[in-house]
Design an enzyme around this catalytic site. Sequence first.
Site, PDB file in Angstrom:
ATOM      1  N   HIS A  85       4.091  -0.327   5.206  1.00  0.00           N
ATOM      2  CA  HIS A  85       2.815  -1.194   4.877  1.00  0.00           C
ATOM      3  C   HIS A  85       2.249  -1.667   6.125  1.00  0.00           C
ATOM      4  CE1 HIS A  85       3.590  -0.711   0.497  1.00  0.00           C
ATOM      5  NE2 HIS A  85       4.909  -1.142   0.699  1.00  0.00           N
ATOM      6  N   ASP A 142       2.816   3.617   8.397  1.00  0.00           N
ATOM      7  CA  ASP A 142       2.320   4.429   7.393  1.00  0.00           C
ATOM      8  C   ASP A 142       1.807   5.913   7.791  1.00  0.00           C
ATOM      9  OD1 ASP A 142       3.533   2.542   5.494  1.00  0.00           O
ATOM     10  OD2 ASP A 142       1.674   2.064   4.839  1.00  0.00           O
TER      11      ASP A 142
END
Length: 172
Positions: free
Chosen positions: A135, A140
Amino acid sequence: TGGKPARHRVIEVAIYIHNGKRVIEHFSSLVNPQRYIPPFIQAFTGITNAMVAEAPTFEELQDTIAALTKDRVFVAHNVRFDYAFLRQEFKRCGQAFHRQQLCTVRLSRAVFPGQRSYSLGKLCDQLTIPIQHRHRAEGDAAATVQLLERIFQEGPSSAIQQHIQDEMKGVR
């Protein structure tokens, strides 16, 4: 600072430039959203108000982001989400942002059918792709690069090419 591009702001950006074989350039930065980051988002991302207090604003980063992404395909896991935020940030700066897009969720569904989930975290777990700093833009994005490389390695090239052509028929 939340999940709605029209109301919320970007707090971190990570860009990996990939030439189809490997990463050739990388950029990342925290972004000062010029507003308070709610506790839920701080807990979700690990990014605090103190961390972004001295970070550049999106306006200060816009030229770098535009230059790095110019004439390139914008690839992301659930691309419409990330792309909508960048478009909105550019719009706030009085600039247009239009890039061809490619979604690794859609590609993953085509190349890895039957997975329990196509969320980035769960899919990477199922495919044993490590994610550092979940996150966060950096973590990511790095996992998405590995996922894209895995798609290219394992998927039938004709199916991948067709899917890419279908996805990129027009700039959205």
